[in-house]
Design a protein around this motif. Structure first.
Motif, PDB file in Angstrom:
ATOM      1  N   ILE A   1       0.821  -1.201   0.000  1.00  0.00           N
ATOM      2  CA  ILE A   1       0.000   0.000   0.000  1.00  0.00           C
ATOM      3  C   ILE A   1       0.860   1.259   0.000  1.00  0.00           C
ATOM      4  O   ILE A   1       2.003   1.257   0.462  1.00  0.00           O
ATOM      5  CB  ILE A   1      -0.971   0.020   1.193  1.00  0.00           C
ATOM      6  CG1 ILE A   1      -0.218   0.142   2.518  1.00  0.00           C
ATOM      7  CG2 ILE A   1      -1.872  -1.198   1.191  1.00  0.00           C
ATOM      8  CD1 ILE A   1      -1.147   0.386   3.706  1.00  0.00           C
TER       9      ILE A   1
ATOM     10  N   TYR B   1      -3.886   3.660  -1.027  1.00  0.00           N
ATOM     11  CA  TYR B   1      -4.316   2.838  -2.159  1.00  0.00           C
ATOM     12  C   TYR B   1      -3.280   1.745  -2.380  1.00  0.00           C
ATOM     13  O   TYR B   1      -2.126   1.876  -1.983  1.00  0.00           O
ATOM     14  CB  TYR B   1      -4.535   3.679  -3.418  1.00  0.00           C
ATOM     15  CG  TYR B   1      -3.281   4.204  -4.096  1.00  0.00           C
ATOM     16  CD1 TYR B   1      -2.793   3.628  -5.270  1.00  0.00           C
ATOM     17  CD2 TYR B   1      -2.590   5.299  -3.571  1.00  0.00           C
ATOM     18  CE1 TYR B   1      -1.647   4.120  -5.891  1.00  0.00           C
ATOM     19  CE2 TYR B   1      -1.460   5.799  -4.184  1.00  0.00           C
ATOM     20  CZ  TYR B   1      -0.994   5.197  -5.350  1.00  0.00           C
ATOM     21  OH  TYR B   1       0.153   5.675  -5.963  1.00  0.00           O
TER      22      TYR B   1
ATOM     23  N   GLY C   1      -7.245  -1.431  -4.532  1.00  0.00           N
ATOM     24  CA  GLY C   1      -8.184  -0.952  -3.525  1.00  0.00           C
ATOM     25  C   GLY C   1      -7.810   0.425  -3.017  1.00  0.00           C
ATOM     26  O   GLY C   1      -6.670   0.872  -3.169  1.00  0.00           O
TER      27      GLY C   1
ATOM     28  N   ALA D   1      -8.551   3.178   0.445  1.00  0.00           N
ATOM     29  CA  ALA D   1      -9.072   3.364   1.801  1.00  0.00           C
ATOM     30  C   ALA D   1      -8.966   4.841   2.174  1.00  0.00           C
ATOM     31  O   ALA D   1      -7.926   5.465   1.953  1.00  0.00           O
ATOM     32  CB  ALA D   1      -8.302   2.505   2.800  1.00  0.00           C
TER      33      ALA D   1
ATOM     34  N   THR E   1     -15.402   6.666   7.015  1.00  0.00           N
ATOM     35  CA  THR E   1     -14.485   5.813   6.261  1.00  0.00           C
ATOM     36  C   THR E   1     -15.137   5.368   4.970  1.00  0.00           C
ATOM     37  O   THR E   1     -16.367   5.309   4.861  1.00  0.00           O
ATOM     38  CB  THR E   1     -14.087   4.557   7.065  1.00  0.00           C
ATOM     39  OG1 THR E   1     -15.271   3.810   7.388  1.00  0.00           O
ATOM     40  CG2 THR E   1     -13.362   4.921   8.346  1.00  0.00           C
TER      41      THR E   1
ATOM     42  N   PHE F   1     -14.104   2.331   1.808  1.00  0.00           N
ATOM     43  CA  PHE F   1     -13.170   1.321   1.333  1.00  0.00           C
ATOM     44  C   PHE F   1     -13.642   0.760  -0.003  1.00  0.00           C
ATOM     45  O   PHE F   1     -14.835   0.574  -0.228  1.00  0.00           O
ATOM     46  CB  PHE F   1     -13.060   0.167   2.341  1.00  0.00           C
ATOM     47  CG  PHE F   1     -12.659   0.586   3.725  1.00  0.00           C
ATOM     48  CD1 PHE F   1     -11.340   0.911   4.006  1.00  0.00           C
ATOM     49  CD2 PHE F   1     -13.597   0.672   4.739  1.00  0.00           C
ATOM     50  CE1 PHE F   1     -10.966   1.315   5.283  1.00  0.00           C
ATOM     51  CE2 PHE F   1     -13.233   1.066   6.011  1.00  0.00           C
ATOM     52  CZ  PHE F   1     -11.908   1.393   6.295  1.00  0.00           C
TER      53      PHE F   1
ATOM     54  N   PHE G   1      -9.350  -3.420   0.240  1.00  0.00           N
ATOM     55  CA  PHE G   1      -9.588  -2.914   1.588  1.00  0.00           C
ATOM     56  C   PHE G   1     -11.007  -3.222   2.063  1.00  0.00           C
ATOM     57  O   PHE G   1     -11.264  -3.274   3.260  1.00  0.00           O
ATOM     58  CB  PHE G   1      -9.342  -1.404   1.640  1.00  0.00           C
ATOM     59  CG  PHE G   1      -7.902  -1.025   1.482  1.00  0.00           C
ATOM     60  CD1 PHE G   1      -6.993  -1.186   2.517  1.00  0.00           C
ATOM     61  CD2 PHE G   1      -7.447  -0.511   0.278  1.00  0.00           C
ATOM     62  CE1 PHE G   1      -5.663  -0.838   2.360  1.00  0.00           C
ATOM     63  CE2 PHE G   1      -6.116  -0.157   0.112  1.00  0.00           C
ATOM     64  CZ  PHE G   1      -5.212  -0.321   1.150  1.00  0.00           C
ATOM     65  N   LYS G   2     -11.925  -3.398   1.129  1.00  0.00           N
ATOM     66  CA  LYS G   2     -13.295  -3.744   1.466  1.00  0.00           C
ATOM     67  C   LYS G   2     -13.479  -5.248   1.598  1.00  0.00           C
ATOM     68  O   LYS G   2     -14.263  -5.735   2.427  1.00  0.00           O
ATOM     69  CB  LYS G   2     -14.245  -3.191   0.397  1.00  0.00           C
ATOM     70  CG  LYS G   2     -15.717  -3.304   0.730  1.00  0.00           C
ATOM     71  CD  LYS G   2     -16.554  -2.568  -0.300  1.00  0.00           C
ATOM     72  CE  LYS G   2     -18.024  -2.567   0.083  1.00  0.00           C
ATOM     73  NZ  LYS G   2     -18.833  -1.794  -0.900  1.00  0.00           N
TER      74      LYS G   2
ATOM     75  N   GLN H   1      -6.474  -6.361   5.509  1.00  0.00           N
ATOM     76  CA  GLN H   1      -5.970  -5.128   4.905  1.00  0.00           C
ATOM     77  C   GLN H   1      -6.694  -3.911   5.483  1.00  0.00           C
ATOM     78  O   GLN H   1      -6.080  -2.876   5.733  1.00  0.00           O
ATOM     79  CB  GLN H   1      -6.148  -5.177   3.386  1.00  0.00           C
ATOM     80  CG  GLN H   1      -5.233  -6.160   2.674  1.00  0.00           C
ATOM     81  CD  GLN H   1      -3.764  -5.749   2.734  1.00  0.00           C
ATOM     82  OE1 GLN H   1      -3.419  -4.634   3.123  1.00  0.00           O
ATOM     83  NE2 GLN H   1      -2.891  -6.663   2.350  1.00  0.00           N
ATOM     84  N   GLN H   2      -7.987  -4.050   5.718  1.00  0.00           N
ATOM     85  CA  GLN H   2      -8.745  -2.948   6.310  1.00  0.00           C
ATOM     86  C   GLN H   2      -8.255  -2.667   7.722  1.00  0.00           C
ATOM     87  O   GLN H   2      -8.072  -1.511   8.116  1.00  0.00           O
ATOM     88  CB  GLN H   2     -10.235  -3.282   6.322  1.00  0.00           C
ATOM     89  CG  GLN H   2     -11.111  -2.120   6.764  1.00  0.00           C
ATOM     90  CD  GLN H   2     -12.580  -2.436   6.640  1.00  0.00           C
ATOM     91  OE1 GLN H   2     -13.352  -2.222   7.580  1.00  0.00           O
ATOM     92  NE2 GLN H   2     -12.985  -2.963   5.487  1.00  0.00           N
TER      93      GLN H   2
ATOM     94  N   ARG I   1      -5.320  -3.331   8.908  1.00  0.00           N
ATOM     95  CA  ARG I   1      -3.975  -2.767   8.805  1.00  0.00           C
ATOM     96  C   ARG I   1      -4.039  -1.266   8.530  1.00  0.00           C
ATOM     97  O   ARG I   1      -3.305  -0.478   9.144  1.00  0.00           O
ATOM     98  CB  ARG I   1      -3.223  -3.480   7.685  1.00  0.00           C
ATOM     99  CG  ARG I   1      -1.790  -3.036   7.505  1.00  0.00           C
ATOM    100  CD  ARG I   1      -1.175  -3.785   6.349  1.00  0.00           C
ATOM    101  NE  ARG I   1       0.176  -3.339   6.084  1.00  0.00           N
ATOM    102  CZ  ARG I   1       0.749  -3.396   4.883  1.00  0.00           C
ATOM    103  NH1 ARG I   1       0.084  -3.898   3.864  1.00  0.00           N
ATOM    104  NH2 ARG I   1       1.974  -2.972   4.708  1.00  0.00           N
ATOM    105  N   PHE I   2      -4.917  -0.864   7.613  1.00  0.00           N
ATOM    106  CA  PHE I   2      -5.077   0.557   7.325  1.00  0.00           C
ATOM    107  C   PHE I   2      -5.534   1.313   8.568  1.00  0.00           C
ATOM    108  O   PHE I   2      -4.984   2.374   8.901  1.00  0.00           O
ATOM    109  CB  PHE I   2      -6.095   0.750   6.196  1.00  0.00           C
ATOM    110  CG  PHE I   2      -6.547   2.186   6.045  1.00  0.00           C
ATOM    111  CD1 PHE I   2      -5.745   3.114   5.403  1.00  0.00           C
ATOM    112  CD2 PHE I   2      -7.771   2.606   6.557  1.00  0.00           C
ATOM    113  CE1 PHE I   2      -6.151   4.446   5.275  1.00  0.00           C
ATOM    114  CE2 PHE I   2      -8.186   3.919   6.437  1.00  0.00           C
ATOM    115  CZ  PHE I   2      -7.370   4.840   5.791  1.00  0.00           C
TER     116      PHE I   2
END
Length: 214
Positions: free
Chosen positions: A89, A116, A161, A163, A188, A190, A194-195, A200-201, A203-204
């Protein structure tokens, strides 16, 4: 003066290009409108301290709402293919933003965190902050702006993706109405990985909300 909007999108759509196609009033008409508001507030627009206020307010509006004259697609138009095998990312956090609530035209201030996951091309990192700036300098709701930023990056860069997280304090809630200062609103949005991938979500969100960072 009646202002007519041409080709206004239906409610479910999100305007992510330039601002709506309207017949804009002249600067003189805008200044006269400020004089009217001063009188409505109960003061004399011809008083010495207020004589230049209509000019100053109109000039400030040119700055506050410059986003209507810019296209966020153009901001992201220059991309780079050479990433030396980078496959993770790209994130900008703590992007300061100043916008105005479209319901009361009162400022809200906060920070945006944008990430992204590139496919085969990346964009200069300052351009992500610029996209935030374009949308912030329009009359907004925080929810709409969050979606606009994510959709623009997704459409132009076509990444795996996107976010976006925005944290902001709304003065329309702080200084009027319920008068609850320092209450942060968090939104938010996503797309893609990320969705679809909770890891990954998460982590963001961890990167966006981590405190005590350098």
């Amino acid at each position: 003066m009646d202002v007519k909007v041409k080709n206004r999108p239906s409610a479910p759509q999100i305007e992510i290009g330039r601002g709506p196609d309207i017949a804009r009033p002249s600067r003189e008409e805008a200044e006269q409108a400020v004089r009217t508001l001063i009188a409505y507030a109960g003061d004399d627009p011809d008083r010495e301290g207020l004589r230049e206020t209509p000019r100053r307010v109109t000039a400030a509006y040119d700055e506050f709402f410059a986003g209507y004259r810019e296209c966020p697609f153009d901001v992201l138009s220059r991309t780079f293919d050479e990433v030396a095998g980078y496959d993770d990312i790209v994130m900008l956090r703590d992007i300061e933003l100043h916008s105005h609530c479209e319901h009361h035209m009162i400022p809200f201030v906060g920070k945006a965190h944008v990430a992204y996951f590139p496919t085969d091309r990346v964009v200069g990192i300052s351009k992500l902050a610029r996209v935030v700036e374009v949308f912030a300098r329009r009359l907004q709701t925080q929810e709409t702006m969050t979606a606009q930023i994510a959709e623009t990056i997704d459409k132009v860069l076509k990444p795996k993706g996107v976010a976006v997280m925005i944290e902001a304090v709304h003065q329309c809630m702080s200084i009027r109405g319920v008068r609850k200062p320092d209450v942060a609103t968090i939104t938010t949005q996503f797309t893609g990985i990320f969705k679809e991938d909770p890891a990954q979500q998460q982590r963001f969100m961890m990167l966006a909300t981590e405190r005590g960072r350098p």
